[in-house]
Design a protein around this motif. Structure first.
Motif, PDB file in Angstrom:
ATOM      1  N   SER A 146       0.820  -1.218   0.000  1.00 36.84           N
ATOM      2  CA  SER A 146       0.000   0.000   0.000  1.00 36.84           C
ATOM      3  C   SER A 146       0.851   1.264   0.000  1.00 36.84           C
ATOM      4  O   SER A 146       0.485   2.266  -0.618  1.00 36.84           O
ATOM      5  CB  SER A 146      -0.949  -0.001   1.201  1.00 36.84           C
ATOM      6  OG  SER A 146      -1.903  -1.038   1.083  1.00 36.84           O
ATOM      7  N   THR A 157      -5.355   3.081  -1.729  1.00 42.60           N
ATOM      8  CA  THR A 157      -5.216   1.995  -0.770  1.00 42.60           C
ATOM      9  C   THR A 157      -4.472   2.509   0.453  1.00 42.60           C
ATOM     10  O   THR A 157      -3.444   3.174   0.335  1.00 42.60           O
ATOM     11  CB  THR A 157      -4.492   0.777  -1.397  1.00 42.60           C
ATOM     12  OG1 THR A 157      -4.366  -0.254  -0.415  1.00 42.60           O
ATOM     13  CG2 THR A 157      -3.142   1.149  -1.965  1.00 42.60           C
ATOM     14  N   ASP A 188      -9.845   0.539   3.254  1.00 47.76           N
ATOM     15  CA  ASP A 188      -9.934   0.760   1.803  1.00 47.76           C
ATOM     16  C   ASP A 188     -11.393   0.855   1.356  1.00 47.76           C
ATOM     17  O   ASP A 188     -11.743   1.640   0.476  1.00 47.76           O
ATOM     18  CB  ASP A 188      -9.242  -0.373   1.042  1.00 47.76           C
ATOM     19  CG  ASP A 188      -7.727  -0.217   1.020  1.00 47.76           C
ATOM     20  OD1 ASP A 188      -7.231   0.834   1.461  1.00 47.76           O
ATOM     21  OD2 ASP A 188      -7.045  -1.152   0.566  1.00 47.76           O
TER      22      ASP A 188
END
Length: 232
Positions: A146, A157, A188
Motif C-alpha cells: 500500500s 489503498t 480501503d
C-alpha cells in the motif's frame, strides 16, 4: 472503541476535524514532487519500505543510505553476495530476512518486465490487481504494498502502520479484533478514495501527538467526538 456507525459522511467529518486539529496535508511536502517521473523510484520505495519493516525511521534512513551508497544500481543489489548485503543493511534489523526479501523483490520485478527495474507496469493495473501482484512476493505484506501504490502511484489503498491501526480501532473505524490485513481491507472500503492519503497522514499525526499506545492524551476535540478508548 467508538460505538458510532461509520458512514462516508462521518469519515469526511473526521477528516475535516483532524485537518482543523493539525493542518491540511501537503502531499508534495510529505513525499516530494511526482515520484513516478523516474522509472526506478517505485522500486526504490519498495526496497526502502522493506528495510523499514519493524524498525525506527532513523535506522531505515541509515540502512537505505548505506545500501544505495554501496551498490551502483538495482542489478548490483540483486546480484550482491548475501552476506555482504546483510552487513550493509544490518542497522535496519532483521537483516537476514530483509536481504532475502529485497533480492527476491528485485528478481520478481526484473522477470516481470523482461529485464527492467521499474514498477511502471503497476500504474496500468487496477488497485486490487497491483496490490495482489506485490503481495505475491514473499515478505511483501499489505502495508508495504500500500505504501508503494498510494505514495508513488496515487492508488486508493490505505497503508496501515501501527499508528493508523491503533487509532482506527479506538475510533471504531475497524473492529478491535481485526487483523492488520483486515484493517487494510476495511479502511480501503470505508474511506473515500480521494481522502485515503490525507487521512493516512492525519491518523499518524494523531497517533503520535495524542493517541499513543500508553497514556494517551485524549484532551482534544477529535478524541472527544470519536473515541471511547480506556484513556478517554
Amino acid at each position: 472503541m467508538s460505538t458510532h456507525a461509520w458512514t462516508e459522511g462521518r469519515v469526511r467529518e473526521l477528516h475535516e476535524d483532524l485537518v482543523s486539529l493539525y493542518e491540511p496535508v501537503d502531499r508534495v511536502a510529505e513525499h516530494g514532487a511526482d515520484p513516478t517521473a523516474e522509472p526506478g523510484e517505485g522500486v526504490r520505495q519498495l526496497v526502502t519500505t522493506i528495510l523499514s519493516q519493524n524498525v525506527a525511521d532513523e535506522n531505515t534512513s541509515r540502512a537505505s543510505a548505506a545500501l544505495f551508497e554501496r551498490y551502483d544500481d538495482f542489478a548490483a543489489i540483486e546480484e550482491a553476495d548475501h552476506g555482504e548485503l546483510v552487513e550493509t543493511i544490518r542497522v535496519a534489523g532483521l537483516a537476514e530476512q530483509k536481504a532475502v526479501r529485497i533480492q527476491r523483490a528485485l528478481a520478481a520485478i526484473r522477470e516481470e518486465t523482461g529485464g527492467a527495474y521499474s514498477l511502471a507496469f503497476l500504474d496500468a493495473m487496477a488497485t486490487d490487481e497491483a496490490k495482489e501482484w506485490l503481495m505475491a512476493i514473499k515478505g511483501v505484506g499489505p502495508k508495504t504494498a500500500s505504501v508503494v501504490l498510494n505514495f508513488h502511484f496515487g492508488k486508493p489503498t490505505m497503508a496501515v502502520d501501527t499508528h493508523v491501526e491503533r487509532v482506527s480501532k479506538r475510533f471504531g473505524l475497524v473492529p478491535e479484533s481485526a487483523s492488520n490485513e483486515a484493517a487494510h481491507d476495511g479502511l480501503d472500503e470505508l474511506v473515500p478514495d480521494e481522502l485515503i492519503y490525507s487521512l493516512h497522514v492525519l491518523l499518524i499525526r494523531h497517533g503520535r501527538t495524542h493517541c499513543s499506545a500508553r497514556g494517551a492524551d485524549c484532551d482534544n476535540l477529535v478524541c472527544e467526538a470519536y473515541c471511547d478508548c480506556e484513556f478517554c
